[in-house]
Scaffold this active site. Structure first.
Site, PDB file in Angstrom:
ATOM      1  N   CYS A 128     -16.277 -18.896  17.655  1.00  0.00           N
ATOM      2  CA  CYS A 128     -16.701 -20.141  17.988  1.00  0.00           C
ATOM      3  C   CYS A 128     -16.426 -21.273  16.922  1.00  0.00           C
ATOM      4  O   CYS A 128     -15.759 -20.734  16.042  1.00  0.00           O
ATOM      5  CB  CYS A 128     -18.295 -20.330  18.079  1.00  0.00           C
ATOM      6  SG  CYS A 128     -19.079 -18.750  19.202  1.00  0.00           S
TER       7      CYS A 128
ATOM      8  N   ARG B  39     -11.007 -23.113  19.592  1.00  0.00           N
ATOM      9  CA  ARG B  39     -11.758 -21.609  19.160  1.00  0.00           C
ATOM     10  C   ARG B  39     -12.579 -21.380  20.179  1.00  0.00           C
ATOM     11  O   ARG B  39     -13.070 -20.106  20.019  1.00  0.00           O
ATOM     12  CB  ARG B  39     -12.478 -21.933  17.745  1.00  0.00           C
ATOM     13  CG  ARG B  39     -11.477 -22.288  16.638  1.00  0.00           C
ATOM     14  CD  ARG B  39     -12.419 -22.680  15.524  1.00  0.00           C
ATOM     15  NE  ARG B  39     -13.116 -21.426  15.151  1.00  0.00           N
ATOM     16  CZ  ARG B  39     -12.612 -20.316  14.279  1.00  0.00           C
ATOM     17  NH1 ARG B  39     -11.384 -20.569  13.904  1.00  0.00           N
ATOM     18  NH2 ARG B  39     -13.384 -19.388  14.092  1.00  0.00           N
TER      19      ARG B  39
ATOM     20  N   TRP C 267     -17.630 -19.910  22.203  1.00  0.00           N
ATOM     21  CA  TRP C 267     -16.855 -18.687  22.948  1.00  0.00           C
ATOM     22  C   TRP C 267     -18.033 -17.650  23.044  1.00  0.00           C
ATOM     23  O   TRP C 267     -18.184 -16.701  22.142  1.00  0.00           O
ATOM     24  CB  TRP C 267     -15.661 -18.465  22.044  1.00  0.00           C
ATOM     25  CG  TRP C 267     -15.110 -17.282  22.953  1.00  0.00           C
ATOM     26  CD1 TRP C 267     -14.889 -15.845  22.842  1.00  0.00           C
ATOM     27  CD2 TRP C 267     -14.048 -17.837  23.795  1.00  0.00           C
ATOM     28  NE1 TRP C 267     -14.177 -15.214  23.491  1.00  0.00           N
ATOM     29  CE2 TRP C 267     -13.414 -16.481  24.387  1.00  0.00           C
ATOM     30  CE3 TRP C 267     -13.431 -19.150  24.365  1.00  0.00           C
ATOM     31  CZ2 TRP C 267     -12.222 -16.416  25.371  1.00  0.00           C
ATOM     32  CZ3 TRP C 267     -12.525 -18.865  25.429  1.00  0.00           C
ATOM     33  CH2 TRP C 267     -12.041 -17.604  25.792  1.00  0.00           C
TER      34      TRP C 267
ATOM     35  N   ASN D 152     -21.090 -18.853  14.263  1.00  0.00           N
ATOM     36  CA  ASN D 152     -20.067 -18.300  14.615  1.00  0.00           C
ATOM     37  C   ASN D 152     -19.883 -16.731  14.063  1.00  0.00           C
ATOM     38  O   ASN D 152     -19.850 -16.429  13.026  1.00  0.00           O
ATOM     39  CB  ASN D 152     -18.848 -18.987  14.292  1.00  0.00           C
ATOM     40  CG  ASN D 152     -17.465 -18.094  14.688  1.00  0.00           C
ATOM     41  OD1 ASN D 152     -17.373 -17.361  15.458  1.00  0.00           O
ATOM     42  ND2 ASN D 152     -16.336 -18.423  13.746  1.00  0.00           N
ATOM     43  N   GLY D 153     -19.941 -15.776  14.996  1.00  0.00           N
ATOM     44  CA  GLY D 153     -19.711 -14.445  14.909  1.00  0.00           C
ATOM     45  C   GLY D 153     -20.892 -13.662  15.788  1.00  0.00           C
ATOM     46  O   GLY D 153     -21.293 -13.907  16.795  1.00  0.00           O
TER      47      GLY D 153
ATOM     48  N   GLU E 124       5.377  -3.950  29.554  1.00  0.00           N
ATOM     49  CA  GLU E 124       4.770  -4.985  28.959  1.00  0.00           C
ATOM     50  C   GLU E 124       5.723  -5.589  27.908  1.00  0.00           C
ATOM     51  O   GLU E 124       5.910  -6.896  27.944  1.00  0.00           O
ATOM     52  CB  GLU E 124       3.548  -4.704  28.360  1.00  0.00           C
ATOM     53  CG  GLU E 124       2.883  -5.524  27.258  1.00  0.00           C
ATOM     54  CD  GLU E 124       2.303  -6.842  27.873  1.00  0.00           C
ATOM     55  OE1 GLU E 124       2.441  -6.881  29.324  1.00  0.00           O
ATOM     56  OE2 GLU E 124       2.012  -7.995  27.268  1.00  0.00           O
TER      57      GLU E 124
ATOM     58  N   LYS F 235       6.933  -9.598  28.195  1.00  0.00           N
ATOM     59  CA  LYS F 235       6.837 -10.655  27.038  1.00  0.00           C
ATOM     60  C   LYS F 235       8.344 -11.320  27.099  1.00  0.00           C
ATOM     61  O   LYS F 235       8.296 -12.444  26.846  1.00  0.00           O
ATOM     62  CB  LYS F 235       6.599  -9.787  25.722  1.00  0.00           C
ATOM     63  CG  LYS F 235       5.014  -9.213  25.591  1.00  0.00           C
ATOM     64  CD  LYS F 235       4.184 -10.561  25.263  1.00  0.00           C
ATOM     65  CE  LYS F 235       3.497 -11.102  26.611  1.00  0.00           C
ATOM     66  NZ  LYS F 235       2.616 -10.319  27.618  1.00  0.00           N
TER      67      LYS F 235
ATOM     68  N   GLU G  83       9.060 -13.788  30.015  1.00  0.00           N
ATOM     69  CA  GLU G  83       8.143 -14.894  30.114  1.00  0.00           C
ATOM     70  C   GLU G  83       8.475 -16.081  29.249  1.00  0.00           C
ATOM     71  O   GLU G  83       8.127 -17.275  29.324  1.00  0.00           O
ATOM     72  CB  GLU G  83       6.793 -14.472  30.505  1.00  0.00           C
ATOM     73  CG  GLU G  83       6.193 -14.155  29.379  1.00  0.00           C
ATOM     74  CD  GLU G  83       4.699 -13.671  29.734  1.00  0.00           C
ATOM     75  OE1 GLU G  83       4.199 -14.420  30.240  1.00  0.00           O
ATOM     76  OE2 GLU G  83       3.893 -12.833  29.148  1.00  0.00           O
TER      77      GLU G  83
ATOM     78  N   HIS H 161      18.505   7.867  37.283  1.00  0.00           N
ATOM     79  CA  HIS H 161      18.388   7.620  38.753  1.00  0.00           C
ATOM     80  C   HIS H 161      18.859   6.367  39.141  1.00  0.00           C
ATOM     81  O   HIS H 161      18.711   5.785  39.848  1.00  0.00           O
ATOM     82  CB  HIS H 161      16.830   7.988  39.202  1.00  0.00           C
ATOM     83  CG  HIS H 161      16.459   9.300  38.970  1.00  0.00           C
ATOM     84  ND1 HIS H 161      16.683  10.490  39.603  1.00  0.00           N
ATOM     85  CD2 HIS H 161      15.615   9.865  38.107  1.00  0.00           C
ATOM     86  CE1 HIS H 161      16.098  11.382  39.116  1.00  0.00           C
ATOM     87  NE2 HIS H 161      15.224  10.964  38.090  1.00  0.00           N
TER      88      HIS H 161
ATOM     89  N   LYS I 101      -1.612 -20.316  31.864  1.00  0.00           N
ATOM     90  CA  LYS I 101      -2.600 -19.484  31.222  1.00  0.00           C
ATOM     91  C   LYS I 101      -3.353 -18.554  32.263  1.00  0.00           C
ATOM     92  O   LYS I 101      -3.581 -17.481  31.975  1.00  0.00           O
ATOM     93  CB  LYS I 101      -3.323 -20.183  30.041  1.00  0.00           C
ATOM     94  CG  LYS I 101      -4.219 -19.036  29.276  1.00  0.00           C
ATOM     95  CD  LYS I 101      -3.113 -18.115  28.622  1.00  0.00           C
ATOM     96  CE  LYS I 101      -3.843 -16.827  28.016  1.00  0.00           C
ATOM     97  NZ  LYS I 101      -2.925 -15.731  27.482  1.00  0.00           N
TER      98      LYS I 101
HETATM   99  C1  AGP Z   1       0.996 -11.966  30.545  1.00  0.00           C
HETATM  100  O1  AGP Z   1       1.377 -12.727  29.463  1.00  0.00           O
HETATM  101  C2  AGP Z   1       0.871 -13.482  31.557  1.00  0.00           C
HETATM  102  N1  AGP Z   1       0.339 -14.558  30.873  1.00  0.00           N
HETATM  103  C3  AGP Z   1       0.214 -12.929  32.788  1.00  0.00           C
HETATM  104  O2  AGP Z   1       0.780 -12.035  33.338  1.00  0.00           O
HETATM  105  C4  AGP Z   1      -1.438 -12.527  32.680  1.00  0.00           C
HETATM  106  O3  AGP Z   1      -1.477 -11.452  32.197  1.00  0.00           O
HETATM  107  C5  AGP Z   1      -1.775 -12.552  34.286  1.00  0.00           C
HETATM  108  O4  AGP Z   1      -1.543 -13.989  34.935  1.00  0.00           O
HETATM  109  C6  AGP Z   1      -3.136 -11.943  34.596  1.00  0.00           C
HETATM  110  O5  AGP Z   1      -3.980 -12.830  33.725  1.00  0.00           O
HETATM  111  P1  AGP Z   1      -5.608 -12.432  33.579  1.00  0.00           P
HETATM  112  O6  AGP Z   1      -5.406 -11.237  32.503  1.00  0.00           O
HETATM  113  O7  AGP Z   1      -6.340 -13.644  32.868  1.00  0.00           O
HETATM  114  O8  AGP Z   1      -6.171 -11.883  34.857  1.00  0.00           O
END
Ligand code: AGP
Length: 615
Positions: A2, A27, A75, A101-102, A488, A492, A495, A511, A610
């Site tokens: 927070c 935050r 938060w 905050n905590g 993963e 990264k 994207e 394969h 996001k």
């Molecule tokens: C991951 O780096 C991306 N930002 C994206 O794949 C994300 O993980 C996906 O949209 C799921 O989002 P969420 O975890 O908020 O549901």
């Protein structure tokens, strides 16, 4: 995580506090509030929503001439985001106002004791317990605010950065810190308090950062008094002259939120353990599981629904649940699950994983699962989010706000929660010996320190990034628990650097994908000691014999792979099922540095949001 802001001095407190809160919204931003002290009364305004909602709701108190005020942007960790759970919280007498905050881990026991003494509680927060504990100590010991805070905090287990004032003491604010940040700005005849310096940097660059177990009494016209919470002895203030810019402060001095969040992972994992992982007591406490334990133990299977990085966390969880708890697990893309006609029913448990708690596909998958009678458990990072509210039970990750679009600390804290769940269920099912259970509890407790160690390879990873920043394709390979980590790592890189990358099970190369190998193809291979190591070494040899460039993630001290790979990045040794929590870090850093070297917009990559709240 927070944001707290406090002011005492000669200025009108309202604008200083509210503007300071808007500087801290990164935050936490699910609710906000302010308390002003004017002419013996407290003007209190708090609301669910953002700081702008607080301003719209503030009404007359905007004109208040109060020169003492505290504010908070939340938060949520305890209690969903709503008006009553927002801070500041008042004590029962209405005399004390506090922001925090905590996480107070033992708030439940304290609340029970205070209730037995006649205290009443209006919110679900640990913070309201704290302010009433201070009030009770003040009354019982007959002491002033500062001493009451010092004594009360000795009864508290957890993390805090607090600011509190007392109607009896119109000229002082008391602050204290353990585990959460607290900065004090020192101006001419005025003091500022905040979670970082961004709320006061425009007024003063003279600041001090409280250390753990320290508290301070800020009194207008007086020098700052620092004390130790443990023994109330005075400590010497170390005042700094800040050189940071506002933007740097919000990012904690890091160039991007993503890098800050990568480095926050040791603390984020620690915070996610808080109150749950108890190696000293030999147990894992998870209210969301305990309340439905029978259902978990009798479930036919677990179906995990998620998207993107959260889906990768689900894949790691599949391996962990099946390995430890011997529960069948299937992992589905939520976007596929929602449009299929899946065979699912009352004896199935669906786990929905989501950082934002707002992903439309995951939300729709939850709805379908519930229509078919399944029990749905949520793993979310945002308290009170749509997914958190749509599920039958859940467990929050405590990663704090994740601002960078590329998910990092959410991924490792999701795996942390899922590991705790799997280990707890394995013990409850009796498929794991007590000895192994205790061994694993202790291994989990080591992870934050091991993640911190993995971060020490950052400089070496930057040098590797310089070599491969112009690659047009990359392959990521892993086996077992680290196959999802390969996926993963590829995501990264894709994207944020816009380089095409694919993750594969290492054994899958023969394969087809091995046809891609040539000297232009960097191959990132996760080759940690305890994960089918010999097999991965032979995969590396296959790639090397075709002139592929090999970047290997290896267990510290590895010599075999070092002979074969073009570059090695070391991570600390842990159990294979825990290794994703350390092997992910170099992949996050590698993608981050390549993206920066390619001048990409790391925190807000093109075409991405996001939270994908649309189909
Ligand atoms: C991951 O780096 C991306 N930002 C994206 O794949 C994300 O993980 C996906 O949209 C799921 O989002 P969420 O975890 O908020 O549901």
């Amino acid at each position: 995580m927070c944001g707290i802001v406090g002011y005492i001095g000669h200025r009108q407190a309202y604008p200083v506090v509210v503007k300071g809160l808007s500087r801290l919204e990164y935050r936490g931003y699910d609710s906000a509030g302010i308390a002003l002290f004017e002419n013996g009364t407290i003007h209190l305004c708090k609301t669910k929503g953002k700081v702008s909602d607080l301003e719209n709701k503030s009404g007359k108190i905007k004109e208040s001439q109060a020169t003492l005020g505290i504010g908070h942007t939340r938060w949520a960790t305890h209690g969903v985001p709503n008006d009553v759970n927002s801070h500041p919280h008042l004590s029962n007498s209405g005399q004390l106002a506090l922001i925090h905050n905590g996480i107070i881990e033992n708030y439940d026991a304290i609340k029970t004791e205070l209730k037995s003494r006649g205290y009443v509680f209006h919110s679900d927060t640990d913070t309201e317990v704290l302010v009433n504990l201070i009030e009770e100590v003040k009354k019982k010991e007959g002491v002033k605010l500062g001493k009451a805070v010092q004594l009360a905090l000795q009864e508290v287990v957890g993390a805090y950065a607090i600011a509190v004032f007392d109607l009896e003491k119109p000229d002082e604010i008391v602050v204290a810190k353990l585990g959460s940040p607290l900065a004090i700005g020192i101006g001419e005849g005025e003091f500022f308090v905040a979670s970082d310096a961004s709320p006061f940097i425009e007024y003063t660059t003279d600041a001090l950062y409280l250390e753990d177990h320290q508290m301070a009494i800020l009194k207008v016209g007086k020098k700052i008094k620092l004390r130790s919470i443990k023994d109330d002895l005075p400590t010497t203030p170390h005042i700094l002259a800040l050189q940071l810019s506002l933007d740097q402060i919000e990012k904690g001095g890091y160039e991007h939120f993503m890098l800050k969040e990568i480095y926050e992972q040791p603390k984020a994992i620690q915070d996610t353990y808080r109150g749950r992982l108890r190696p000293e007591d030999g147990l894992i406490k998870m209210a969301g599981i305990d309340a439905h334990l029978d259902r978990f133990l009798k479930a036919n299977r677990i179906v995990i629904v998620a998207c993107g990085t959260s889906w990768h966390a689900g894949l790691v969880a599949e391996y962990i649940f099946e390995e430890l708890a011997r529960i069948p697990v299937e992992v589905e893309y939520a976007s596929e699950f929602r449009y299929r006609n899946p065979i699912i029913g009352p004896n199935d448990i669906v786990i929905a994983i989501s950082q934002s708690g707002e992903t439309a596909d995951t939300l729709a998958a939850i709805g379908l699962a519930k229509e078919k009678g399944a029990f749905v458990f949520g793993v979310c990072n945002v308290a009170g989010s749509s997914i958190a509210r749509a599920t039958d039970a859940g467990a929050y990750t405590h990663a704090g706000p994740e601002i960078g679009v590329a998910s990092t600390k959410a991924f490792t804290t999701q795996i942390t929660v899922l590991s705790l769940m799997a280990l707890k269920l394995a013990k409850e099912k009796g498929v794991l010996s007590t000895t192994d259970f205790h061994t694993y509890l202790n291994a989990l407790a080591q992870i934050p320190a091991q993640v911190a160690l993995a971060l020490e390879a950052d400089a070496a990873i930057l040098e590797i990034a310089r070599i491969y920043k112009d690659a047009t394709n990359c392959l990521y390979l892993g086996r077992g628990f680290n196959f999802p980590v390969a996926l993963e790592g590829a995501l990264k890189l894709k994207e944020i650097s816009y380089i095409h990358a694919e993750g594969y099970p290492a054994a899958e190369m023969k394969h087809g994908p091995i046809a891609l190998i040539d000297e232009q193809m960097p191959v990132i291979v996760i080759a940690t000691k305890r994960g089918h190591y010999e097999k991965v070494v032979s995969n590396i040899q296959e790639i090397k014999s075709r002139s592929g460039k090999i970047i290997a993630i290896v267990t510290k001290g590895d010599v075999t792979v070092r002979e074969l790979a073009d570059h090695v990045i070391e991570v600390p040794e842990t159990f294979d099922w825990l290794s994703p929590l350390v092997t992910t870090l170099p992949l996050q850093l590698l993608s981050y540095h390549i993206a920066v070297l390619r001048d990409c917009n790391v925190d807000q990559p093109r075409n991405l949001a996001k939270s994908v709240t649309v189909e």
